[in-house]
Scaffold this motif. Structure first.
Motif, PDB file in Angstrom:
ATOM      1  N   MET A 621      -3.544 -11.655 -11.823  1.00 15.18           N
ATOM      2  CA  MET A 621      -2.738 -11.031 -10.777  1.00 15.18           C
ATOM      3  C   MET A 621      -1.336 -11.598 -10.612  1.00 15.18           C
ATOM      4  SD  MET A 621      -4.646 -12.499  -7.383  1.00 15.18           S
ATOM      5  CE  MET A 621      -6.224 -11.802  -7.819  1.00 15.18           C
ATOM      6  N   VAL A 632      11.799 -10.013  -9.563  1.00  9.65           N
ATOM      7  CA  VAL A 632      11.473  -8.943  -8.603  1.00  9.65           C
ATOM      8  C   VAL A 632      10.568  -9.466  -7.495  1.00  9.65           C
ATOM      9  CG1 VAL A 632      10.364  -6.683  -8.369  1.00  9.65           C
ATOM     10  CG2 VAL A 632      11.724  -7.195 -10.411  1.00  9.65           C
ATOM     11  N   GLN A 633       9.583 -10.294  -7.860  1.00 13.25           N
ATOM     12  CA  GLN A 633       8.604 -10.772  -6.873  1.00 13.25           C
ATOM     13  C   GLN A 633       9.055 -12.145  -6.366  1.00 13.25           C
ATOM     14  OE1 GLN A 633       7.782  -9.613  -9.953  1.00 13.25           O
ATOM     15  NE2 GLN A 633       6.703  -7.715  -9.500  1.00 13.25           N
ATOM     16  N   PHE A 636       5.674 -14.502  -1.353  1.00 15.64           N
ATOM     17  CA  PHE A 636       4.229 -14.525  -1.562  1.00 15.64           C
ATOM     18  C   PHE A 636       3.568 -13.234  -1.071  1.00 15.64           C
ATOM     19  CE2 PHE A 636       4.008 -19.434  -1.759  1.00 15.64           C
ATOM     20  CZ  PHE A 636       4.467 -19.376  -3.061  1.00 15.64           C
ATOM     21  N   THR A 637       4.389 -12.305  -0.547  1.00 12.99           N
ATOM     22  CA  THR A 637       3.863 -10.965  -0.269  1.00 12.99           C
ATOM     23  C   THR A 637       3.721 -10.198  -1.576  1.00 12.99           C
ATOM     24  OG1 THR A 637       5.075 -10.986   1.807  1.00 12.99           O
ATOM     25  CG2 THR A 637       4.246  -8.863   1.078  1.00 12.99           C
ATOM     26  N   ASP A 638       4.652 -10.444  -2.475  1.00 11.37           N
ATOM     27  CA  ASP A 638       4.684  -9.676  -3.723  1.00 11.37           C
ATOM     28  C   ASP A 638       4.208 -10.479  -4.931  1.00 11.37           C
ATOM     29  OD1 ASP A 638       5.705  -7.502  -2.357  1.00 11.37           O
ATOM     30  OD2 ASP A 638       7.784  -8.108  -2.667  1.00 11.37           O
ATOM     31  N   ILE A 640       1.502 -12.562  -6.181  1.00  6.40           N
ATOM     32  CA  ILE A 640       0.151 -12.648  -5.627  1.00  6.40           C
ATOM     33  C   ILE A 640      -0.644 -13.771  -6.273  1.00  6.40           C
ATOM     34  CG2 ILE A 640      -1.997 -11.363  -5.378  1.00  6.40           C
ATOM     35  CD1 ILE A 640       0.196 -10.436  -3.535  1.00  6.40           C
ATOM     36  N   LEU A 641      -1.090 -14.692  -5.423  1.00  7.76           N
ATOM     37  CA  LEU A 641      -1.941 -15.797  -5.867  1.00  7.76           C
ATOM     38  C   LEU A 641      -3.376 -15.483  -5.454  1.00  7.76           C
ATOM     39  CD1 LEU A 641       0.429 -18.406  -4.298  1.00  7.76           C
ATOM     40  CD2 LEU A 641       0.150 -18.084  -6.748  1.00  7.76           C
ATOM     41  N   THR A 643      -6.925 -15.767  -3.726  1.00  6.97           N
ATOM     42  CA  THR A 643      -7.483 -16.442  -2.549  1.00  6.97           C
ATOM     43  C   THR A 643      -8.946 -16.755  -2.857  1.00  6.97           C
ATOM     44  OG1 THR A 643      -8.378 -14.471  -1.491  1.00  6.97           O
ATOM     45  CG2 THR A 643      -6.067 -14.954  -1.079  1.00  6.97           C
TER      46      THR A 643
ATOM     47  N   MET B 178      -3.656  -5.917  -4.170  1.00  7.31           N
ATOM     48  CA  MET B 178      -3.347  -6.801  -5.294  1.00  7.31           C
ATOM     49  C   MET B 178      -4.367  -7.924  -5.412  1.00  7.31           C
ATOM     50  SD  MET B 178       0.752  -6.783  -5.273  1.00  7.31           S
ATOM     51  CE  MET B 178       0.964  -7.203  -3.578  1.00  7.31           C
ATOM     52  N   ARG B 179      -5.158  -8.090  -4.354  1.00  5.42           N
ATOM     53  CA  ARG B 179      -6.262  -9.057  -4.388  1.00  5.42           C
ATOM     54  C   ARG B 179      -7.213  -8.681  -3.275  1.00  5.42           C
ATOM     55  NH1 ARG B 179      -2.282 -13.851  -2.639  1.00  5.42           N
ATOM     56  NH2 ARG B 179      -1.654 -12.920  -0.685  1.00  5.42           N
ATOM     57  N   ALA B 181      -8.019 -10.138  -0.378  1.00  8.40           N
ATOM     58  CA  ALA B 181      -7.669 -10.380   1.022  1.00  8.40           C
ATOM     59  C   ALA B 181      -6.172 -10.603   1.131  1.00  8.40           C
ATOM     60  CB  ALA B 181      -8.406 -11.613   1.555  1.00  8.40           C
ATOM     61  N   ASN B 182      -5.654 -10.397   2.359  1.00  7.46           N
ATOM     62  CA  ASN B 182      -4.247 -10.675   2.608  1.00  7.46           C
ATOM     63  C   ASN B 182      -3.329 -10.027   1.594  1.00  7.46           C
ATOM     64  OD1 ASN B 182      -3.438 -11.956   4.881  1.00  7.46           O
ATOM     65  ND2 ASN B 182      -4.077 -13.978   4.185  1.00  7.46           N
ATOM     66  N   LEU B 184      -1.076  -6.402   0.562  1.00  9.84           N
ATOM     67  CA  LEU B 184      -0.595  -5.061   0.884  1.00  9.84           C
ATOM     68  C   LEU B 184      -1.197  -4.076  -0.110  1.00  9.84           C
ATOM     69  CD1 LEU B 184       3.136  -5.828   1.632  1.00  9.84           C
ATOM     70  CD2 LEU B 184       1.280  -5.474   3.243  1.00  9.84           C
ATOM     71  N   ALA B 247       7.824  -3.892  -6.343  1.00  9.64           N
ATOM     72  CA  ALA B 247       7.367  -5.216  -6.767  1.00  9.64           C
ATOM     73  C   ALA B 247       5.852  -5.276  -6.900  1.00  9.64           C
ATOM     74  CB  ALA B 247       7.848  -6.257  -5.759  1.00  9.64           C
ATOM     75  N   ARG B 248       5.148  -4.317  -6.295  1.00 11.30           N
ATOM     76  CA  ARG B 248       3.692  -4.420  -6.233  1.00 11.30           C
ATOM     77  C   ARG B 248       2.969  -3.546  -7.248  1.00 11.30           C
ATOM     78  NH1 ARG B 248       5.279  -5.223  -0.866  1.00 11.30           N
ATOM     79  NH2 ARG B 248       5.183  -3.070  -0.213  1.00 11.30           N
TER      80      ARG B 248
END
Lengths: 710, 268
Positions: A621, A632-633, A636-638, A640-641, A643, B178-179, B181-182, B184, B247-248
């Motif tokens: 991801m 572009v990213q 940490f909203t875009d 993605i790490l 969880t 994108m995952r 949890a947490n 968008l 970006a997503r």
């Protein structure tokens, strides 16, 4: 006495858990000024003019003319300026700093500065760099480093071969994403500059300050503060903000704090090298791999940095865990107008093992073999020679480890029945890999020459004096445990402070899975010396690195023992993929490692879980793309790490295979835990979808293309 | 430094809103992140998260009334909430965010990726907008104009969301994030069907994050009910979906995943 492996309470945890630990951004000093950096907004340009508004009182501006020594970051070459002079080569390159008593005002002042650029045609991708025939970023060629080596007779083997399997793989960026952004505080008193901050390598910063200031070491002091993660991102990069903060403190005579915000950090700091790797394997009629022809290209960004060293690890790792007698391996790292690519946990290994392990899957697919059996037939063994002709002196337990990983995961049953009734596709895949511990080749001897000291006080307390940084990985605790064990004293009698270059000798950087293996061994030696003299009241002992007997390394020809020690690993990953959206869940992770004797079970478990999460993030991801020379990213909203919901519990085992060189039989582990994750994930996805994949990260967007036959 | 204003009741909040034009803060989970550099420091901030009038959940006949300042956690805890509302809400962000974030904030923020939106479009919800001058009722589809843009006028607050309740609804919800949890949404798909008596009585379909506002078409739904072939239905939606590259995700992926989800749904 309990075995050394039993978990100890970590020495750094009480401060961190209670909130007492003061990180860089928590520091407040009398009269302290806040610094903000003006950064390039274009990828490649000449600076024609800089228009700075009148300075409000109490504020100052620092640019390249304030550098009394050399305006060059001392890494491998000195092509990178601390502050841009007349040109910029990437978006985010530092041009100047403003400092002032109010952080918001300082930031607002920076926004009012106007830079006039004369833009040049930038090189924005690896492909563009590879195709360039002029107007290069660095010197007279499009690359920073170009290496190659051979083993055996490739041409001869090609003639004997019955078939060739060829693949080209590409991998993307990865951001270290340490929780604490880069930060430094500098103060200048009595002619001495003191820099404190978030770092992995205090002595790299000493070298950078010496270079920039032209001062002797006795006027330079670097102290590590509690550090919220590094992962390589705080290896070479912190030298730049450290020098910036120091220049500002010297110019203003006041303490200066420079802390990045997240967007700035992602924009301008180092990241993992994107790569393009082509592997051609030549097989005989029975499916034995006779030879390989491998070409590695990496995207180094705007300045050379550590790219040449990363490339070395890529080309020494790309042979994988396989005994193939005829090899031609070539690699280049190219210059592009993007942020400098740099150190990141694995250091070239993750790209190499993704390519080689996925290539092995593809060979098996194309020849109708079982991919595990194909691997097993070619596994390296003790006494074999490595791709560089190094000698594998110790047992190489790859068969045992792979068998264990397959058994734990029920691999064959799942592999053969990949589909479930729910309409989802199940798949399972494995990877087998190594990580060479310590600096490449004879680097420990030639470049680092590490040394440590132990000091015993009159009250019997023993102080560890080493420059190894606690960055969350547990170095403080493991190294102290080695000392306590050697001296047969309780851990509570050992003190390990955050390194301060005024008192700690240079035991080398906190990188390359070397801390336990190399620094730990030196501490053991200093401990043995101390133990002999234990009846003395207060004294110090010292140990210095010596290159072990029988090892050899020819840097020019890439021949000999590329690493002092090898750690081995086997991973299995299981996925469940929704064929409608190509979104997938990781259903199971199994791992077997050989890192010698674990110095602390709980710390090892932490490294395994963290490395696995970071490796699966890299594989799946963590997507960082550039558009028009900009990432572009940048939040940490875009970016993605994973969880805890994205990572099932990791089932792992350690095999018993004591290191001869390392302290109490231990060798390196920190990076090993990352490098095998992405290829096992890729193999699982190939098993689920029945289609080959050729690039990282394995996003649903890419997998939809794969499923559509693209 | 910003001035913070804490009205005690709705009337007081509306007066302050009229006079001071403050920035309205409910849960703050978007605003606190966005604020730095986006809004002038001089702008006062009014906290409406504890206004009693905005914190009620009640049922009036066939209508569920939800106060705009109810948090997602409170909504999920309410026995009045039917499952087809609960399913999408339970996948929003993470427990910590759901504890603070309000449904009104999620709506007024007007992100095309807002996860509470597709279900409200599908259910023909109405919003109650209030100001010192009085209140008005507005269908959800009229409220949203585009990313970050709503019909909410100066001096107005979103007070309540009114959602028609129907016994027979069965929902299918797919959030492609994108995952786990947490995260968008890259896109989301929300569909309701009522198959009372073994026959398809009604159907509602909404897509989130693939156009400036939620994609829903009553016309297409009627065509589904009338038995138009799946291929033609897909063509209709293909024309309505207008995703972007960001970006997503990519527009290509968003479009194709939507169509695939729709196809799977229609064929099941």
């Amino acid at each position: 006495m309990k075995p050394i492996t039993e978990a100890a309470n970590r020495l750094d945890f009480e401060d961190k858990i209670t909130g007492a630990a003061r990180y860089c951004a928590d520091i407040r000093m009398e009269g302290m000024l806040f610094a903000k950096t003006l950064r390039a907004t274009v990828a490649r340009a000449w600076i024609r003019a800089i228009h700075i508004p009148p300075l409000p009182s109490g504020m100052a501006v620092i640019d390249w003319r304030d550098i009394p020594g050399k305006n060059a970051v001392p890494i491998v070459t000195d092509d990178q300026p601390f502050l841009a002079e007349n040109c910029v080569n990437y978006v985010g390159e530092p041009i100047l700093l403003a400092v002032g008593p109010d952080r918001a005002e300082t930031a607002s002042f920076i926004r009012q500065i106007v830079v006039e650029y004369e833009e040049r045609k930038p090189i924005l991708t690896l492909e563009e760099a590879m195709g360039r025939d002029g107007d290069f970023i660095s010197g007279n060629q499009p690359w920073f480093a170009s290496y190659g080596y051979d083993k055996g007779d490739l041409e001869g083997a090609m003639r004997r071969a019955a078939r060739c399997v060829a693949d080209t793989f590409t991998t993307g960026y990865q951001e270290q994403a340490y929780l604490e952004p880069q930060g430094m505080v500098a103060s200048f008193e009595d002619g001495v500059i003191t820099v404190r901050g978030s770092m992995q390598c205090p002595y790299y910063i000493v070298d950078a300050l010496k270079n920039a200031l032209g001062w002797e070491t006795d006027r330079i002091r670097v102290i590590q503060l509690p550090t919220g993660g590094g992962f390589g991102g705080k290896e070479e990069y912190p030298s730049i903000p450290a020098v910036h903060a120091a220049l500002a403190a010297i110019k203003t005579g006041k303490p200066v704090q420079l802390v990045f915000d997240r967007k700035e950090d992602i924009l301008c700091t180092t990241k993992r090298h994107p790569s393009q790797i082509t592997i051609k394997s030549y097989l005989d009629a029975e499916g034995n791999i006779l030879a390989r022809d491998i070409d590695v290209a990496a995207d180094g960004g705007a300045y050379a940095g550590l790219s040449s060293v990363v490339l070395q690890r890529m080309i020494y790792s790309i042979g994988g865990v396989y005994r193939v007698e005829n090899l031609r391996i070539h690699g280049r790292v190219y210059a592009t107008n993007k942020a400098v690519s740099g150190a990141f946990r694995g250091f070239g290994g993750p790209q190499a093992f993704f390519a080689m392990e996925t290539h092995m899957e593809h060979i098996a697919r194309q020849t109708g073999m079982d991919s595990v059996q194909l691997r097993q037939r070619h596994f390296l063994r003790q006494e074999d020679s490595t791709s560089t002709g190094g000698h594998l002196r110790s047992p190489v337990p790859l068969h045992e480890m792979t068998d264990l990983a397959l058994r734990l995961s029920d691999y064959y049953r799942k592999r053969e029945q990949p589909n479930t009734d729910s309409g989802k596709l199940r798949g399972i895949g494995c990877s087998v890999f190594f990580h060479g511990c310590g600096f490449t080749g004879s680097g420990e001897q030639d470049l680092i020459r590490p040394r440590v000291r132990l000091r015993k006080d009159v009250d019997g307390i023993v102080h560890v004096l080493a420059s190894s940084a606690e960055i969350g990985q547990g170095a403080m605790t493991t190294l102290s445990k080695i000392v306590a064990r050697t001296l047969s004293i309780p851990l509570s009698q050992v003190r390990y402070e955050y390194p301060d270059t005024k008192v700690c000798p240079d035991s080398g950087p906190t990188v390359a899975s070397r801390s336990v293996l190399v620094v730990g061994k030196l501490l053991l030696q200093a401990g043995l010396e101390m133990k002999k003299r234990w009846s003395e009241k207060a004294f110090e002992t010292e140990a210095r690195f010596t290159y072990p007997k029988g090892f050899s390394w020819d840097k020019e020809n890439h021949q000999g023992d590329a690493y002092l020690e090898y750690s081995w690993g086997a991973n299995v990953v299981e996925v469940e993929l929704d064929p409608v959206t190509c979104d997938y869940k990781i259903k199971g992770v199994w791992a077997v490692y050989d890192a010698g004797t674990p110095i602390d079970k709980k710390i090892v478990a932490g490294q395994v879980e963290g490395g696995m999460a970071q490796g699966l993030g890299y594989g799946g991801m963590e997507n960082l793309e550039y558009a028009d020379g900009k990432p572009v990213q940048v939040s940490f909203t875009d970016y993605i790490l994973p969880t805890s919901l994205d990572l099932p519990p990791v089932t792992f085992r350690l095999v018993d295979n004591e290191s001869v060189l390392g302290p109490y039989g231990a060798r390196g582990l920190g990076e090993l835990t990352l490098v095998g994750a992405a290829p096992a994930l890729a193999a699982a996805i190939e098993n689920a979808t029945g289609r080959p994949v050729n690039r990282l990260p394995l996003t649903p967007e890419y997998l939809l293309e794969v499923m559509n036959g693209g | 430094m910003a001035v913070a204003v804490y009205p005690r009741n709705l009337a007081e909040a509306l007066r302050i809103l009229e006079i001071q034009s403050p920035l309205v803060l409910a849960g703050g989970t978007d605003l606190m992140v966005k604020r730095a550099g986006t809004y002038p420091d001089e702008c006062p901030v009014m906290y409406i998260g504890n206004l009693p009038e905005l914190r009620q959940i009640s049922r009036q006949g066939e209508e569920l009334r939800v106060g705009a300042a109810c948090t997602f956690t409170e909504l999920l805890a309410s026995p009045l909430l039917p499952d087809y509302l609960r399913v999408p809400l339970a996948q929003i962000a993470s427990p910590a965010i759901r504890n603070a974030a309000t449904i009104g904030g999620n709506l007024c923020n007007a992100s095309p990726a807002a996860d509470a939106l597709p279900m409200l479009y599908a259910l023909d919800a109405h919003f109650i907008l209030v100001s010192a001058a009085g209140e008005c009722r507005m269908p959800v589809r009229d409220f949203f104009l585009g990313p970050g843009k709503t019909m909410l006028a100066a001096g107005q607050l979103l007070a309540e969301i009114r959602i028609p309740i129907r016994e027979g609804w069965r929902c299918i919800y797919r959030k492609v994030g994108m995952r786990r949890a947490n995260s968008l949404s890259k896109l989301s798909f929300y569909a309701l069907s009522d198959c009372a008596g073994g026959r398809l009585q009604d159907i509602r379909i909404a897509f989130g994050a693939v156009a400036p506002t939620v994609v829903r078409s009553r016309e297409a739904e009627m065509k589904i009910l009338s038995g138009l072939p799946v291929e033609e239905i897909i063509l209709m939606y293909n024309g309505l979906i207008k995703p972007i590259d960001d970006a997503r995700s990519s527009s290509r992926y968003r479009r194709e995943a939507c169509i695939r989800l729709l196809k799977q749904y229609l064929q099941s």
